[in-house]
Design a protein around this motif. Sequence first.
Motif, PDB file in Angstrom:
ATOM      1  N   LYS A  28     -44.048 -62.696  66.677  1.00  0.00           N
ATOM      2  CA  LYS A  28     -44.558 -62.768  65.307  1.00  0.00           C
ATOM      3  C   LYS A  28     -43.436 -62.869  64.269  1.00  0.00           C
ATOM      4  O   LYS A  28     -43.692 -63.067  63.090  1.00  0.00           O
ATOM      5  N   THR A  29     -42.196 -62.724  64.727  1.00  0.00           N
ATOM      6  CA  THR A  29     -41.058 -62.748  63.802  1.00  0.00           C
ATOM      7  C   THR A  29     -40.587 -64.180  63.566  1.00  0.00           C
ATOM      8  O   THR A  29     -40.119 -64.845  64.491  1.00  0.00           O
ATOM      9  N   LYS A  79     -37.063 -60.288  59.331  1.00  0.00           N
ATOM     10  CA  LYS A  79     -38.052 -59.203  59.293  1.00  0.00           C
ATOM     11  C   LYS A  79     -38.761 -59.150  57.937  1.00  0.00           C
ATOM     12  O   LYS A  79     -39.958 -58.836  57.862  1.00  0.00           O
ATOM     13  N   ALA A  81     -39.403 -61.793  56.169  1.00  0.00           N
ATOM     14  CA  ALA A  81     -40.348 -62.903  56.259  1.00  0.00           C
ATOM     15  C   ALA A  81     -41.578 -62.502  57.079  1.00  0.00           C
ATOM     16  O   ALA A  81     -42.712 -62.865  56.752  1.00  0.00           O
ATOM     17  N   GLU A  82     -41.342 -61.735  58.138  1.00  0.00           N
ATOM     18  CA  GLU A  82     -42.447 -61.253  58.966  1.00  0.00           C
ATOM     19  C   GLU A  82     -43.409 -60.380  58.145  1.00  0.00           C
ATOM     20  O   GLU A  82     -44.619 -60.403  58.354  1.00  0.00           O
ATOM     21  N   ASP A  83     -42.833 -59.633  57.197  1.00  0.00           N
ATOM     22  CA  ASP A  83     -43.640 -58.751  56.348  1.00  0.00           C
ATOM     23  C   ASP A  83     -44.231 -59.475  55.137  1.00  0.00           C
ATOM     24  O   ASP A  83     -44.919 -58.858  54.317  1.00  0.00           O
ATOM     25  N   GLY A  84     -43.926 -60.770  55.025  1.00  0.00           N
ATOM     26  CA  GLY A  84     -44.492 -61.555  53.933  1.00  0.00           C
ATOM     27  C   GLY A  84     -43.765 -61.459  52.614  1.00  0.00           C
ATOM     28  O   GLY A  84     -44.321 -61.794  51.558  1.00  0.00           O
ATOM     29  N   ALA A  85     -42.515 -61.017  52.623  1.00  0.00           N
ATOM     30  CA  ALA A  85     -41.748 -60.867  51.382  1.00  0.00           C
ATOM     31  C   ALA A  85     -41.536 -62.220  50.704  1.00  0.00           C
ATOM     32  O   ALA A  85     -41.293 -63.231  51.363  1.00  0.00           O
ATOM     33  N   LYS A  86     -41.636 -62.202  49.388  1.00  0.00           N
ATOM     34  CA  LYS A  86     -41.398 -63.412  48.603  1.00  0.00           C
ATOM     35  C   LYS A  86     -40.046 -63.383  47.897  1.00  0.00           C
ATOM     36  O   LYS A  86     -39.553 -64.398  47.419  1.00  0.00           O
ATOM     37  N   MET A 109     -37.431 -67.747  49.969  1.00  0.00           N
ATOM     38  CA  MET A 109     -37.596 -66.555  49.139  1.00  0.00           C
ATOM     39  C   MET A 109     -36.692 -66.629  47.912  1.00  0.00           C
ATOM     40  O   MET A 109     -35.718 -67.386  47.888  1.00  0.00           O
ATOM     41  N   SER A 159     -37.845 -56.918  48.804  1.00  0.00           N
ATOM     42  CA  SER A 159     -37.296 -56.293  50.008  1.00  0.00           C
ATOM     43  C   SER A 159     -35.796 -56.064  49.842  1.00  0.00           C
ATOM     44  O   SER A 159     -35.048 -56.987  49.505  1.00  0.00           O
TER      45      SER A 159
END
Length: 359
Positions: A28-29, A79, A81-86, A109, A159
């Motif tokens: 998923k990463t 990681k 990106a995996e958490d959806g950080a913009k 990002m 993040s």
Amino acid sequence: MSLFKKSGAHQWRGVIKEYEKRLPVSSKTPIVTLNEGGTPLIYACVLSEMLGNDVWLKFEGANPTGSFKDRGMTMAISKAAEDGAKAVICASTGNTSASAAAYATKAGMVPVVLVPQGKIAMGKLAQAIAHGAKLLQVKGNFDDCLTLAKQLSEQYPVSLVNSVNPYRIEGQKTASFEVIDALGFAPDIHVMPVGNAGNITAYWKGYKEYYADRISKSLPAMWGFQAKGAAPIVRGKIVKNPETLATAIRIGNPASWKQAEQARDESKGLIDMVSDAEILSAYRLVAAKEGVFVEPSSAAGLAGLIKYKAAKKLPKGKKIVITVTGNGLKDIQWILNGADKPITVPVDVKKAAKVIGLS
């Protein structure tokens, strides 16, 4: 089929792909990489003879943005990106800002970097700007920048990718894997500069993992060197106004302070300090004698070895690896200051030969 498979060559794929089973990633990463890592381990002939040991230089200036920071940043940004950080944010004396900006841009990002006003090398500042970072110059030192970055990440949806981010340490530990993979053994001593202390923490973590899995039969003593004007670990107290020309390690309250002490103590190593004059001397020496151009901060480890040799505290006949952390092109003023001006000659072979000393 790729060209590399046909020829039998191996294209380095970046530290996550190369050491995937040893890093906290999953299917998923999304892997954000610039193919960092795989940096040269260079046998240092002159230094070996001078120091009475077998010495190698782990040249981290060969990473994509020119410093070891890329190893940790590929993990931190992947990681995030995996958490959806913009957006990502970091405090930096330079190298982290350059790396964070590059990797965040690669991931689509927004990079936000906080740097101490007037306390960053121009080469590093230029990198952050080139990669489109939102750059804030803070009226304070690095520690003030980090405090502000932490507060912003806690109160807003960004993040934090400084070395307080555990994924940074995970990525940086891969350098010790590479050392053992290249040599076939762990060195007796591993030497490096210490600023925010994430790197000595990460290397020790990596060495312990390979040792636990019996890939190496021994562990190195970890030797770290701080700049005299920014040596909180050596002095045992926070340095409120750190001062040193070695901008990358101009840090008065390291984020990984306790972990660095643990690495030192567990490995039976040491953390000491060197003066700016000793750093500059080592910086010029490694460029002039080994052909390796590093930024001044990177030379702190070598400066420490030279200091210990002069004090008759350096053992002989050991295998020593020195991590030189950043490329010399990031901070060029120290090599240009005091340098001879270029000699101008006409288009005349005899006159040119005379100036060179060939006639």
